[in-house]
Design a protein around this motif. Structure first.
Motif, PDB file in Angstrom:
ATOM      1  N   GLN A   1       0.828  -1.207   0.000  1.00  0.00           N
ATOM      2  CA  GLN A   1       0.000   0.000   0.000  1.00  0.00           C
ATOM      3  C   GLN A   1       0.863   1.257   0.000  1.00  0.00           C
ATOM      4  O   GLN A   1       0.670   2.171  -0.804  1.00  0.00           O
ATOM      5  CB  GLN A   1      -0.840   0.023   1.282  1.00  0.00           C
ATOM      6  CG  GLN A   1      -2.323   0.031   1.054  1.00  0.00           C
ATOM      7  CD  GLN A   1      -3.036  -0.042   2.393  1.00  0.00           C
ATOM      8  OE1 GLN A   1      -2.448  -0.388   3.420  1.00  0.00           O
ATOM      9  NE2 GLN A   1      -4.303   0.294   2.384  1.00  0.00           N
ATOM     10  N   ILE A   2       1.844   1.269   0.902  1.00  0.00           N
ATOM     11  CA  ILE A   2       2.747   2.411   1.033  1.00  0.00           C
ATOM     12  C   ILE A   2       3.522   2.627  -0.256  1.00  0.00           C
ATOM     13  O   ILE A   2       3.620   3.732  -0.774  1.00  0.00           O
ATOM     14  CB  ILE A   2       3.726   2.167   2.195  1.00  0.00           C
ATOM     15  CG1 ILE A   2       2.985   2.293   3.517  1.00  0.00           C
ATOM     16  CG2 ILE A   2       4.886   3.133   2.137  1.00  0.00           C
ATOM     17  CD1 ILE A   2       3.830   1.987   4.702  1.00  0.00           C
ATOM     18  N   LYS A   3       4.026   1.514  -0.791  1.00  0.00           N
ATOM     19  CA  LYS A   3       4.854   1.600  -1.989  1.00  0.00           C
ATOM     20  C   LYS A   3       4.048   2.159  -3.155  1.00  0.00           C
ATOM     21  O   LYS A   3       4.510   3.037  -3.888  1.00  0.00           O
ATOM     22  CB  LYS A   3       5.365   0.197  -2.324  1.00  0.00           C
ATOM     23  CG  LYS A   3       6.640   0.209  -3.099  1.00  0.00           C
ATOM     24  CD  LYS A   3       7.288  -1.159  -3.091  1.00  0.00           C
ATOM     25  CE  LYS A   3       8.382  -1.174  -4.124  1.00  0.00           C
ATOM     26  NZ  LYS A   3       9.098  -2.431  -4.173  1.00  0.00           N
ATOM     27  N   GLU A   4       2.825   1.652  -3.302  1.00  0.00           N
ATOM     28  CA  GLU A   4       1.943   2.151  -4.372  1.00  0.00           C
ATOM     29  C   GLU A   4       1.741   3.657  -4.240  1.00  0.00           C
ATOM     30  O   GLU A   4       1.865   4.404  -5.201  1.00  0.00           O
ATOM     31  CB  GLU A   4       0.571   1.467  -4.286  1.00  0.00           C
ATOM     32  CG  GLU A   4       0.580   0.027  -4.770  1.00  0.00           C
ATOM     33  CD  GLU A   4       1.045  -0.105  -6.207  1.00  0.00           C
ATOM     34  OE1 GLU A   4       0.488   0.601  -7.078  1.00  0.00           O
ATOM     35  OE2 GLU A   4       1.984  -0.872  -6.461  1.00  0.00           O
ATOM     36  N   ALA A   5       1.421   4.104  -3.016  1.00  0.00           N
ATOM     37  CA  ALA A   5       1.149   5.524  -2.779  1.00  0.00           C
ATOM     38  C   ALA A   5       2.350   6.374  -3.175  1.00  0.00           C
ATOM     39  O   ALA A   5       2.218   7.401  -3.843  1.00  0.00           O
ATOM     40  CB  ALA A   5       0.803   5.748  -1.315  1.00  0.00           C
ATOM     41  N   LEU A   6       3.555   5.923  -2.770  1.00  0.00           N
ATOM     42  CA  LEU A   6       4.759   6.696  -3.075  1.00  0.00           C
ATOM     43  C   LEU A   6       5.043   6.717  -4.569  1.00  0.00           C
ATOM     44  O   LEU A   6       5.329   7.767  -5.142  1.00  0.00           O
ATOM     45  CB  LEU A   6       5.961   6.108  -2.326  1.00  0.00           C
ATOM     46  CG  LEU A   6       5.935   6.234  -0.803  1.00  0.00           C
ATOM     47  CD1 LEU A   6       7.056   5.425  -0.194  1.00  0.00           C
ATOM     48  CD2 LEU A   6       6.050   7.673  -0.383  1.00  0.00           C
ATOM     49  N   LEU A   7       4.952   5.542  -5.200  1.00  0.00           N
ATOM     50  CA  LEU A   7       5.295   5.465  -6.621  1.00  0.00           C
ATOM     51  C   LEU A   7       4.306   6.242  -7.478  1.00  0.00           C
ATOM     52  O   LEU A   7       4.673   6.846  -8.480  1.00  0.00           O
ATOM     53  CB  LEU A   7       5.354   4.009  -7.087  1.00  0.00           C
ATOM     54  CG  LEU A   7       6.579   3.237  -6.599  1.00  0.00           C
ATOM     55  CD1 LEU A   7       6.482   1.786  -6.992  1.00  0.00           C
ATOM     56  CD2 LEU A   7       7.849   3.844  -7.143  1.00  0.00           C
TER      57      LEU A   7
END
Length: 150
Positions: free
Chosen positions: A111-117
């Protein structure tokens, strides 16, 4: 923010780095109480202040509550003011992703990675551009001296 505290003991830590041009920022992320320090002083004091929001982007994107029980210490060296800030934000973003992957759970990390990318790819992926060396026969890497026929 307290739901994963029971699994966080104080020895848990991850170390990540961020790079931009020649600046390198190293982030130590461990279980704690939400302090983010840069070279020993609070992240709020980053100079130049025009770019302060840039350094805070990972925190603002993911919300303060994800950082509530982490302590992050960042050391940065090399490069100039701007590239240091880009290195810092990359180190922060990578630190929280790595920490969540190692100690929390995979789905939270994704979830975090998606948001950042989705916001900005350079938060997790280093920018490979470097300065090209100057060659002879000109004043720069590509520019050549003028040619005259007389």
């Amino acid at each position: 923010g307290l739901f994963f505290l029971h699994r966080l003991n104080m020895s848990q830590s991850v170390q990540t780095f961020g790079r931009k041009k020649t600046a390198v920022a190293v982030a130590h992320c461990k279980a704690g109480n939400g302090s983010i320090k840069l070279n020993g002083s609070p992240l709020e004091l980053v100079t130049p202040d025009v770019l302060r929001m840039k350094a805070f982007e990972p925190v603002l994107l993911l919300g303060r509550n994800r950082f509530q029980n982490l302590d992050i210490r960042v050391r940065v060296r090399g490069g100039g003011q701007v590239s240091q800030i880009y290195a810092i934000r990359q180190a922060l973003a990578k630190a929280i992703v790595a920490f969540f992957q190692k100690y929390v759970d995979e789905s939270a990390k994704t979830q975090i990675k998606e948001a950042l990318l989705q916001y900005d790819r350079t938060l997790l992926v280093a920018d490979p551009r470097r300065c090209e060396p100057k060659k002879f026969g000109g004043k720069g890497a590509r520019a050549r001296f003028q040619k005259s026929y007389r």
